[in-house]
Enzyme design. Structure first.
Site, PDB file in Angstrom:
ATOM      1  N   ASP A  68       6.979   3.895   3.362  1.00  0.00           N
ATOM      2  CA  ASP A  68       7.190   4.928   4.378  1.00  0.00           C
ATOM      3  C   ASP A  68       8.684   4.965   4.713  1.00  0.00           C
ATOM      4  OD1 ASP A  68       6.306   6.815   6.284  1.00  0.00           O
ATOM      5  OD2 ASP A  68       6.106   5.296   7.829  1.00  0.00           O
ATOM      6  N   ASP A  76       0.811  -1.214   0.000  1.00  0.00           N
ATOM      7  CA  ASP A  76       0.000   0.000   0.000  1.00  0.00           C
ATOM      8  C   ASP A  76       0.844   1.264   0.000  1.00  0.00           C
ATOM      9  OD1 ASP A  76       0.911  -0.506   2.586  1.00  0.00           O
ATOM     10  OD2 ASP A  76      -1.041  -0.323   3.553  1.00  0.00           O
TER      11      ASP A  76
HETATM   12  P1  5GP Z   1       7.587   1.125   6.220  1.00  0.00           P
HETATM   13  O1  5GP Z   1       8.083  -0.219   6.600  1.00  0.00           O
HETATM   14  O2  5GP Z   1       7.895   1.538   4.798  1.00  0.00           O
HETATM   15  O3  5GP Z   1       7.991   2.183   7.202  1.00  0.00           O
HETATM   16  O4  5GP Z   1       6.068   1.114   6.427  1.00  0.00           O
HETATM   17  C1  5GP Z   1       5.229   0.502   5.619  1.00  0.00           C
HETATM   18  C2  5GP Z   1       3.967   0.106   6.347  1.00  0.00           C
HETATM   19  O5  5GP Z   1       3.599   1.036   7.398  1.00  0.00           O
HETATM   20  C3  5GP Z   1       2.864   0.143   5.337  1.00  0.00           C
HETATM   21  O6  5GP Z   1       2.723  -1.099   4.702  1.00  0.00           O
HETATM   22  C4  5GP Z   1       1.680   0.523   6.213  1.00  0.00           C
HETATM   23  O7  5GP Z   1       1.149  -0.656   6.756  1.00  0.00           O
HETATM   24  C5  5GP Z   1       2.244   1.360   7.330  1.00  0.00           C
HETATM   25  N1  5GP Z   1       2.106   2.823   7.065  1.00  0.00           N
HETATM   26  C6  5GP Z   1       3.078   3.700   6.815  1.00  0.00           C
HETATM   27  N2  5GP Z   1       2.590   4.943   6.611  1.00  0.00           N
HETATM   28  C7  5GP Z   1       1.247   4.839   6.734  1.00  0.00           C
HETATM   29  C8  5GP Z   1       0.163   5.780   6.611  1.00  0.00           C
HETATM   30  O8  5GP Z   1       0.302   6.975   6.357  1.00  0.00           O
HETATM   31  N3  5GP Z   1      -1.090   5.271   6.818  1.00  0.00           N
HETATM   32  C9  5GP Z   1      -1.315   3.961   7.094  1.00  0.00           C
HETATM   33  N4  5GP Z   1      -2.583   3.598   7.269  1.00  0.00           N
HETATM   34  N5  5GP Z   1      -0.329   3.051   7.203  1.00  0.00           N
HETATM   35  C10 5GP Z   1       0.944   3.485   7.022  1.00  0.00           C
HETATM   36 MG    MG Z   2       1.437  -2.621   5.419  1.00  0.00          MG
END
Ligand code: 5GP
Ligand code: MG
Length: 173
Positions: A100, A97
């Site tokens: 981040d 999705d």
């Molecule tokens: P990363 O590992 O890249 O930091 O984070 C990815 C995961 O964090 C995504 O798959 C999602 O589940 C969650 N996440 C990061 N930012 C957001 C956001 O703005 N909204 C939501 N609902 N989930 C997020």
């Molecule tokens: Mg996720």
């Protein structure tokens, strides 16, 4: 306490339009299998895959969840659903999705490499480039967004908001 922003960040027609062009790009890549990271990407995956719509394109789901300080680069990512995964020699498109910190995608790609796919490309609906702590970039991105927490169109906050058809910013009140 949180509330939704007054207007959606991305409304349904905007999402539709972007998915249409993204699907045309992906169609040209001739992937064998889509691997979708649940749960946040369930709507994106369904809407995108039916636009790619090539008869031999397979689909499978895995689940990635972070524990520990999830916004830290060294957060642990737990992956489930890899048992029996048949991607050997296949051209894989991994879908999530939102990108981040990059930790989830980085960890997933590394884990999938052990299953000897021919190639792995990644596609995310949303990218928060400013939040990146891991040197990782997706091959296909739906929308670049600012550093705001978003919900809707599959994305949740504590399991709420997932079924909203638009993408909204969540604001603290
Ligand atoms: P990363 O590992 O890249 O930091 O984070 C990815 C995961 O964090 C995504 O798959 C999602 O589940 C969650 N996440 C990061 N930012 C957001 C956001 O703005 N909204 C939501 N609902 N989930 C997020
Ligand atoms: Mg996720």
């Amino acid at each position: 306490m949180y509330k939704l922003s007054n207007a959606p960040l991305l409304n349904a027609p905007q999402i539709d339009k972007r998915l249409e062009s993204l699907a045309q790009e992906l169609k040209a890549c001739d992937f064998d299998i889509i691997l979708s990271a649940l749960t946040g990407s369930y709507i994106f995956t369904a809407d995108l895959s039916r636009r790619i719509a090539t008869p031999k394109l397979r689909i499978a789901f895995i689940k990635a969840s972070s524990y520990g300080e999830s916004d830290q680069p060294n957060a642990n990512v737990h992956i489930s659903g890899l048992e029996g995964l048949d991607i050997k020699g296949k051209r894989v498109l991994l879908i999530d999705d939102i990108l981040d910190t990059g930790n989830t995608m980085y960890t997933l790609v590394k884990a999938l490499a052990d299953y000897s796919p021919a190639s792995i490309k990644t596609c995310v609906l949303l990218n928060k480039e400013s939040r990146r702590t891991v040197d990782y970039h997706a091959d296909f991105v739906g929308f670049e967004i600012e550093n705001k927490f978003v919900v809707g169109y599959g994305l949740d906050y504590a399991n709420d908001y997932r079924t909203l058809p638009e993408i909204w910013t969540l604001e603290e009140v």
